[in-house]
Design a protein around this motif. Structure first.
Motif, PDB file in Angstrom:
ATOM      1  N   ILE A 459       1.334   4.449  -2.245  1.00  0.00           N
ATOM      2  CA  ILE A 459       0.033   4.963  -1.822  1.00  0.00           C
ATOM      3  C   ILE A 459      -0.876   3.772  -1.557  1.00  0.00           C
ATOM      4  CG2 ILE A 459      -1.986   6.342  -2.467  1.00  0.00           C
ATOM      5  CD1 ILE A 459      -0.174   7.900  -4.392  1.00  0.00           C
ATOM      6  N   GLU A 485       6.524  11.997   3.796  1.00  0.00           N
ATOM      7  CA  GLU A 485       5.856  10.912   4.473  1.00  0.00           C
ATOM      8  C   GLU A 485       5.003  10.163   3.464  1.00  0.00           C
ATOM      9  OE1 GLU A 485       3.236  10.164   8.546  1.00  0.00           O
ATOM     10  OE2 GLU A 485       3.736  12.205   7.907  1.00  0.00           O
ATOM     11  N   ASP A 487       2.570   6.299   2.632  1.00  0.00           N
ATOM     12  CA  ASP A 487       1.819   5.205   3.244  1.00  0.00           C
ATOM     13  C   ASP A 487       2.716   4.004   3.516  1.00  0.00           C
ATOM     14  OD1 ASP A 487      -0.559   6.630   3.233  1.00  0.00           O
ATOM     15  OD2 ASP A 487      -1.176   5.895   1.258  1.00  0.00           O
ATOM     16  N   ARG A 526       3.215   3.494  12.018  1.00  0.00           N
ATOM     17  CA  ARG A 526       2.383   4.665  12.320  1.00  0.00           C
ATOM     18  C   ARG A 526       1.518   4.436  13.555  1.00  0.00           C
ATOM     19  NH1 ARG A 526       2.545   5.254   6.882  1.00  0.00           N
ATOM     20  NH2 ARG A 526       0.837   3.783   6.575  1.00  0.00           N
ATOM     21  N   LYS A 531       6.768   7.745  11.887  1.00  0.00           N
ATOM     22  CA  LYS A 531       6.501   8.040  10.480  1.00  0.00           C
ATOM     23  C   LYS A 531       7.258   7.088   9.555  1.00  0.00           C
ATOM     24  CE  LYS A 531       6.261  12.977  11.615  1.00  0.00           C
ATOM     25  NZ  LYS A 531       6.990  14.265  11.499  1.00  0.00           N
ATOM     26  N   HIS A 579      -7.587   7.589   4.218  1.00  0.00           N
ATOM     27  CA  HIS A 579      -7.159   7.257   2.870  1.00  0.00           C
ATOM     28  C   HIS A 579      -8.271   7.567   1.866  1.00  0.00           C
ATOM     29  CE1 HIS A 579      -3.457   4.990   4.077  1.00  0.00           C
ATOM     30  NE2 HIS A 579      -4.118   5.010   5.231  1.00  0.00           N
ATOM     31  N   ARG A 592       0.541  11.939   2.002  1.00  0.00           N
ATOM     32  CA  ARG A 592      -0.221  11.693   3.223  1.00  0.00           C
ATOM     33  C   ARG A 592      -0.684  13.007   3.828  1.00  0.00           C
ATOM     34  NH1 ARG A 592      -1.128   7.276   5.679  1.00  0.00           N
ATOM     35  NH2 ARG A 592      -1.254   8.345   7.698  1.00  0.00           N
TER      36      ARG A 592
END
Length: 973
Positions: A459, A485, A487, A526, A531, A579, A592
């Motif tokens: 994350i 998915e 980060d 991204r 992804k 975020h 996400r």
């Protein structure tokens, strides 16, 4: 009918799994049932005791091989023994009732049915005995719980092959030699200086000494001194610890008994890692500890003669010269391992690759960054290993980028050298690229050597700081075991396409020599419209800190802080938009799902889509939601984490919130996470009723109810056909539940227009608000048969596919076989019929003949093959509710269908081309024509396929339900 009590629901699940040969699932279900027995019940039931031991054996070995036999005790003996001991307490009565329900389903030619003489003291006694006799093959020639428990312990401790039979007479034997076991117990409970104890069959003391002597390489003998005897007791205590308690308890007991102290934190982590991650046995760890100087000093201080155990590390280590990799001219994957010294870790990493070679082709490149110790020379003898030494010291990042230019594979897999890969590590990553759209990069689950989780994806917070999600947690928990998915994934184990990596500019040189290059790469992935996914089935052990240390104040690790600032400066705009603030809303951040809808689905158990229509319907709904980018969570009403079918959901990106820790915790869970749930889809009336109140108390989520069919109308039709008065009670029960759902929930789904109209009319008649009532496709396919007529001349038989523990399907099969099929056979005696589906009852098996086959359960692939060779599918239902999935399924494969007015319910648009009749003679004529007339067959097949493509695809389902999915109002970041 009132819902079945929980223990018996679990037993039914176990029974079904048993019949299908899925012993792992059966044991899981039986153990779930056992949890309803009070903990203080002391009466040991031999069959259940052994089931538990074999279950633990199965999972402790982490093997996919199923146990070959299931053992069960004779309840008559248990019952009689309990009566002899006095009146049965409530706990014993429940246990006896549980066994009584279990036993009839275990009596099967493929399953051993065993007599038992259970008693409380025996398991401990058996443990000591097995520890002293390390045999590789065991014949259990007595059918009672004592000998069978011994057999199970042999499998667990020594991995022995255990057989239960008399090899001389090939018949069951009833030795019942309690004297032998009593002598073991007597020996272990007498003072250590007592005389040798012997039993009717075994010289126990001599056997134990023989075992100890084999460890010491000393001759065995009957004469022993005080030191020997006490050493034996210490060894037995340690071996007992190997089987009892969790791994931490074992290590604590091992240190207490062997060196007289508790293990230090680093020692505990090291030995836990050997057991839980490196796959070493507890015996292996005990040998290591007992071969050290501290053990010898402790033994001497206690006046014991120490056991000269050999350390297994040198014995078990594979010399690097014996390592070898396969060679592929055009490998699919290039594994890039950057190294700088630490050759012992590199060798261990390579050894793990050799021991867990994937199905995909690979090459392995070690990228040596001018290691100062010259250790790279030790790698030169490894067959087919590519070793490249950098011309100068480039640092981690640039070494990786140089390696990428040398690679030949379609994919690059970056792997730290301080890692060890586990089975499936690479295949699951590669498969992820084909299973999902727009995949740019995939990362593995990382675990520490002590077995705890290091990272389940990462994350990144709004300030640019990052979390290894799940760090220090149990890696088996549901939240860490579904594809999702993320980060970023740590660069210690990531897979990316080689050309795409080059297109992105590789690892950005601004982060040289190391740190944040993997996170930056994920953001570039991204930015390019793809992804980053986390794949939990790819597991890699990471000895974090070996490569670069852990101190961020100096050395290479110091770049972590500096590069974090560079990363934030580059991606600040992206971070501010997508975020959360640091440590806020982890529930959404880990998926996400800042800008995604989150849907919670509740059903009675984890769907088994290859076994029943309701499960298949729920599976298709959830697949459709996932295909639209929706984050889906699944909660099974029975809390059971199905080891076979839960991974189906997890593999497509659905979190399965299940397991014993969730029992009774739904209200707590929804109170904690309810604000992040946008929509809750409740399935079936008897399930939904238990969740509505808690959801409405703790969540703003929109409630949607899917009924599958109107249960009480189906039961009403069943009563009209059977005239069974017992059905009326069940009918009233479900009618009350369904009316409650129609009152409490605004949005209602059913699979047929008739059911939609019925609910709308009921709401109007009872003064309810109209709400939203919709008809949705019972199935939503993403593929269809392309040319079913291609093998028309080879198609011969008739099929009826159904779940045959359902009364409407049983009656339908009987009607067709007894009244319709004889007329068809009169026209063509070569025609055969297949009754295909799970859980056939005795009534169904009684329909078998030379021309009628009952297949039982078949897999989805087997079913597809059956459809592709079938000439005609029949759905001869006399009663039932809702749209019939079995009919839609046959049409999807292009197999012409003959059905009744009940079977065609909800398919008014299809009556123009389907063959429909409730009369046996006409039903038979329709079937015979499709068996003989090729042009009629092709015409109906084509129209059926066009119909299901239009009405029963993922797109058609999504068009109907998308407007009902609420978008969360709590997504502030």
């Amino acid at each position: 009918m009132a819902e079945m009590p929980n223990p018996f629901r679990h037993l039914n699940g176990g029974t079904a799994a048993m019949r299908e040969g899925n012993f792992a699932q059966a044991m899981q279900s039986y153990l779930a049932a056992l949890e309803y027995l009070p903990e203080h019940d002391n009466l040991v039931f031999g069959g259940i005791e052994i089931l538990q031991i074999r279950y633990r054996t199965f999972h402790s070995k982490q093997t996919k091989q199923q146990p070959r036999m299931v053992l069960c005790g004779d309840l008559q003996t248990i019952h009689a023994q309990a009566k002899r001991q006095g009146s049965m307490g409530m706990g014993e009565e429940r246990a006896y009732a549980l066994c009584t329900a279990l036993l009839p389903e275990l009596i099967d030619p493929q399953i051993l049915y065993l007599d038992t003489n259970a008693h409380d003291a025996f398991p401990k006694t058996a443990l000591y005995f097995v520890a002293a006799h390390p045999y590789a093959e065991v014949e259990v020639a007595e059918i009672n719980s004592d000998t069978l428990l011994v057999g199970a312990l042999y499998e667990l401790l020594w991995s022995a092959q255990v057989r239960v039979r008399n090899v001389n007479t090939n018949a069951d034997v009833n030795i019942t030699d309690d004297n032998a076991f009593s002598s073991i117990h007597e020996f272990l409970n007498r003072p250590t200086n007592n005389a040798v104890a012997t039993g009717a069959c075994f010289n126990i003391d001599t056997a134990i000494l023989r075992f100890v002597a084999s460890l010491q390489n000393k001759p065995a003998g009957k004469n022993k001194n005080q030191g020997h005897a006490t050493s034996v007791q210490v060894l037995i205590e340690m071996l007992q610890a190997m089987l009892l308690g969790d791994d931490r308890q074992f290590i604590a007991r091992l240190f207490e008994k062997s060196v007289g102290r508790s293990p230090q934190e680093n020692e505990e982590k090291h030995y836990l890692g050997l057991i839980q991650t490196a796959g070493k046995t507890r015996e292996h760890v005990a040998r290591i500890v007992c071969s050290g100087e501290e053990f010898k000093r402790h033994s001497a201080a206690q006046g014991l003669e120490p056991l000269a155990l050999d350390t297994p590390t040198a014995r078990d280590r594979t010399p690097h010269q014996s390592l070898g990799l396969p060679y592929f001219e055009n490998p699919e994957v290039s594994v890039l391992i950057p190294v700088y010294g630490k050759v012992e870790y590199t060798l261990a990493c390579l050894k793990s690759i050799v021991e867990n070679l994937p199905r995909v082709s690979l090459e392995v490149l070690v990228l040596d960054d001018c290691s100062p110790d010259g250790s790279v020379a030790q790698l030169q003898g490894i067959e087919n290993l590519r070793v490249s030494v950098n011309p100068t010291n480039l640092g981690f990042l640039r070494s990786c980028n140089r390696g990428a230019t040398l690679a030949k594979g379609k994919y690059l897999f970056f792997l730290n050298n301080d890692t060890e890969v586990k089975a499936g590590w690479l295949d699951h990553l590669v498969e992820t690229f084909s299973q999902f759209d727009d995949v740019g990069m995939v990362g593995s689950k990382l675990i520490y050597p002590d077995g705890t989780l290091q990272e389940a994806g990462g994350i990144v917070w709004k300030d640019g700081s990052a979390w290894n999600f799940g760090r220090g947690s149990d890696p088996a928990l549901p939240e860490f075991n579904y594809v999702r998915e993320v980060d970023y994934c740590s660069g210690a184990a990531i897979l990316i396409e080689r050309h795409f990596y080059a297109q992105l500019g590789a690892f950005d040189d601004r982060y040289a020599p190391a740190y944040y290059e993997d996170t930056d790469l994920a953001f570039k992935v991204r930015e390019a419209g793809k992804k980053v996914l986390y794949q939990p089935r790819s597991v890699v052990v990471h000895f974090e800190g070996i490569s670069h240390g852990k101190d961020v104040s100096g050395g290479l690790k110091a770049y972590q802080l500096a590069n974090g600032k560079k990363f934030f400066e580059r991606w600040q705009n992206t971070l501010s938009l997508g975020h959360y603030d640091n440590a806020q809303n982890v529930f959404r951040a880990r998926d996400r799902s800042v800008n995604k809808a989150v849907v919670l689905v509740v059903d009675h158990y984890v769907p088994q889509p290859d076994k029943d229509a309701g499960s298949k319907s729920m599976w298709h709904i959830m697949k459709t939601l996932v295909s639209q980018g929706i984050c889906v969570k699944f909660w099974p009403h029975n809390h059971h984490y199905d080891p076979v079918y839960a991974p189906w959901l997890e593999s497509i990106g659905i979190e399965v919130v299940a397991g014993n820790r969730m029992v009774g915790k739904f209200e707590e869970w929804i109170a904690q996470n309810g604000r992040n749930i946008d929509t809750v889809l409740l399935s079936r009336p008897h399930v939904a009723v238990d969740f509505v109140d808690a959801i409405q108390r703790h969540s703003p989520a929109k409630l949607v109810y899917y009924g599958h069919d109107i249960h009480h109308l189906r039961l009403q039709k069943q009563h009209e056909v059977s005239n069974d008065p017992s059905v009326l009670h069940e009918l009233a029960h479900f009618r009350a539940l369904e009316h409650k759902m129609w009152e409490r929930i605004d949005t209602i789904y059913y699979p047929s227009v008739e059911e939609e109209h019925h609910v709308k009319q009921w709401r109007k008649d009872h003064g309810q608000r109209p709400g939203t009532v919709r008809t949705i496709p019972v199935y939503a396919y993403d593929s269809f048969e392309q040319n079913p007529a291609a093998n028309l001349t080879e198609r011969r038989n008739i099929v009826f596919v159904a779940g045959f523990n359902h009364p409407p399907n049983i009656d339908a099969a009987k009607w067709f076989v007894q009244e319709v099929f004889p007329m068809i056979r009169a026209n063509d005696p070569s025609v055969t019929l297949k009754l295909v589906g799970s859980k056939p009852t005795s009534e169904i098996y009684n329909l078998q003949s030379a021309s009628v086959e009952v297949t039982g359960y078949v897999t989805d692939n087997e079913l597809a093959d059956i459809y592709r060779h079938a000439r005609v599918a029949v759905v001869p239902l006399l009663y039932g509710g809702g749209m019939k999935g079995k009919l839609i399924e046959a049409m999807r494969f292009g197999v012409p269908v003959i059905t009744t007015s009940t079977g065609v319910q909800g398919l008014a648009d299809a009556t123009g081309f389907l063959s429909v009749s409730d009369q046996s003679a006409e039903f038979g004529r329709f079937t015979s024509r499709l068996l003989a007339d090729d042009e009629k067959w092709k015409q109906q097949s084509r129209k059926q396929l066009d119909f299901v493509k239009l009405k029963f695809s993922q797109n058609s389902l999504w068009k109907i339900i998308q407007s009902d999915l609420k978008v969360s109002q709590c997504q502030e970041i």
